[in-house]
Design a protein around this motif. Structure first.
Motif, PDB file in Angstrom:
ATOM      1  N   ASP A   8      87.113  88.566 -40.988  1.00 53.84           N
ATOM      2  CA  ASP A   8      87.085  87.798 -40.114  1.00 53.84           C
ATOM      3  C   ASP A   8      85.541  87.895 -39.072  1.00 53.84           C
ATOM      4  O   ASP A   8      85.612  86.776 -38.767  1.00 53.84           O
ATOM      5  N   ASP A   9      86.315  89.271 -38.466  1.00 53.66           N
ATOM      6  CA  ASP A   9      85.209  89.418 -37.156  1.00 53.66           C
ATOM      7  C   ASP A   9      84.084  88.838 -37.928  1.00 53.66           C
ATOM      8  O   ASP A   9      82.777  88.937 -37.368  1.00 53.66           O
ATOM      9  N   TRP A  11      82.299  87.379 -39.965  1.00 52.27           N
ATOM     10  CA  TRP A  11      81.878  85.850 -40.310  1.00 52.27           C
ATOM     11  C   TRP A  11      81.711  85.627 -38.923  1.00 52.27           C
ATOM     12  O   TRP A  11      80.995  84.989 -38.600  1.00 52.27           O
ATOM     13  N   PHE A  12      81.960  85.312 -38.398  1.00 55.53           N
ATOM     14  CA  PHE A  12      82.649  85.203 -36.129  1.00 55.53           C
ATOM     15  C   PHE A  12      81.589  85.540 -35.956  1.00 55.53           C
ATOM     16  O   PHE A  12      81.179  84.561 -35.283  1.00 55.53           O
ATOM     17  N   ASN A  13      81.493  86.953 -35.733  1.00 53.66           N
ATOM     18  CA  ASN A  13      79.650  87.187 -35.500  1.00 53.66           C
ATOM     19  C   ASN A  13      78.401  86.756 -35.752  1.00 53.66           C
ATOM     20  O   ASN A  13      77.399  87.264 -34.879  1.00 53.66           O
ATOM     21  N   GLN A  15      78.508  83.839 -35.931  1.00 56.17           N
ATOM     22  CA  GLN A  15      78.612  82.094 -36.218  1.00 56.17           C
ATOM     23  C   GLN A  15      79.080  81.374 -37.125  1.00 56.17           C
ATOM     24  O   GLN A  15      78.887  80.309 -37.274  1.00 56.17           O
ATOM     25  N   GLU A  16      80.084  82.155 -38.066  1.00 53.55           N
ATOM     26  CA  GLU A  16      80.859  81.194 -39.180  1.00 53.55           C
ATOM     27  C   GLU A  16      81.621  81.455 -39.286  1.00 53.55           C
ATOM     28  O   GLU A  16      82.260  82.060 -40.455  1.00 53.55           O
ATOM     29  N   PRO A  17      82.757  81.095 -38.339  1.00 54.21           N
ATOM     30  CA  PRO A  17      84.307  81.496 -38.471  1.00 54.21           C
ATOM     31  C   PRO A  17      85.481  80.646 -39.834  1.00 54.21           C
ATOM     32  O   PRO A  17      85.486  81.341 -39.783  1.00 54.21           O
ATOM     33  N   ASP A  18      84.403  79.216 -39.750  1.00 55.54           N
ATOM     34  CA  ASP A  18      85.009  79.040 -40.456  1.00 55.54           C
ATOM     35  C   ASP A  18      85.086  79.820 -42.536  1.00 55.54           C
ATOM     36  O   ASP A  18      85.969  79.697 -43.045  1.00 55.54           O
ATOM     37  N   GLY A  20      84.507  82.922 -42.663  1.00 51.83           N
ATOM     38  CA  GLY A  20      85.588  84.057 -42.668  1.00 51.83           C
ATOM     39  C   GLY A  20      87.223  84.068 -42.609  1.00 51.83           C
ATOM     40  O   GLY A  20      87.654  84.412 -43.423  1.00 51.83           O
ATOM     41  N   GLU A  21      87.692  82.821 -42.093  1.00 54.70           N
ATOM     42  CA  GLU A  21      89.029  82.205 -42.503  1.00 54.70           C
ATOM     43  C   GLU A  21      89.122  81.579 -43.643  1.00 54.70           C
ATOM     44  O   GLU A  21      90.619  82.286 -44.494  1.00 54.70           O
TER      45      GLU A  21
END
Length: 94
Positions: A8-9, A11-13, A15-18, A20-21
């Motif tokens: 998750d982190d 993809w969050f880093n 700028q693609e948090p969705d 990662g989730e």
């Protein structure tokens, strides 16, 4: 589980948090479906360099991820050990 937080982190880093989730949800759903019983879980391949006996893995998402797990000999309960990206080095301690 730490591996899911790392995914998750990652993809969050980027700028693609969705994304990662979604990966985390899909990995959890796949593990639940594929490892729902010891008989079904035994279809996974044995991990050659495993420390623990009966450590197996299934490859998911076109082989991109490995779900590494162990089937307890005493009660047949399936324990997920790692969610691991296939392009990383071998995980320690499995």
């Amino acid at each position: 589980m730490g591996d899911l937080h790392e995914i998750d982190d990652y993809w969050f880093n980027r700028q693609e948090p969705d994304r990662g989730e979604q990966y985390v949800r899909d990995l959890m759903n796949t593990a639940e479906a594929e490892l729902s019983s010891p008989d079904r879980a035994r279809r996974g391949r044995l991990v050659r360099a495993a420390i623990l006996p009966e450590t197996r893995e299934i490859l998911v998402f076109k082989g991109s991820y490995r779900i590494i797990y162990r089937i307890a000999a005493a009660d047949g309960i399936v324990h997920v050990l790692r969610f691991w990206h296939a392009h990383r080095d071998e995980p320690e301690g499995v």
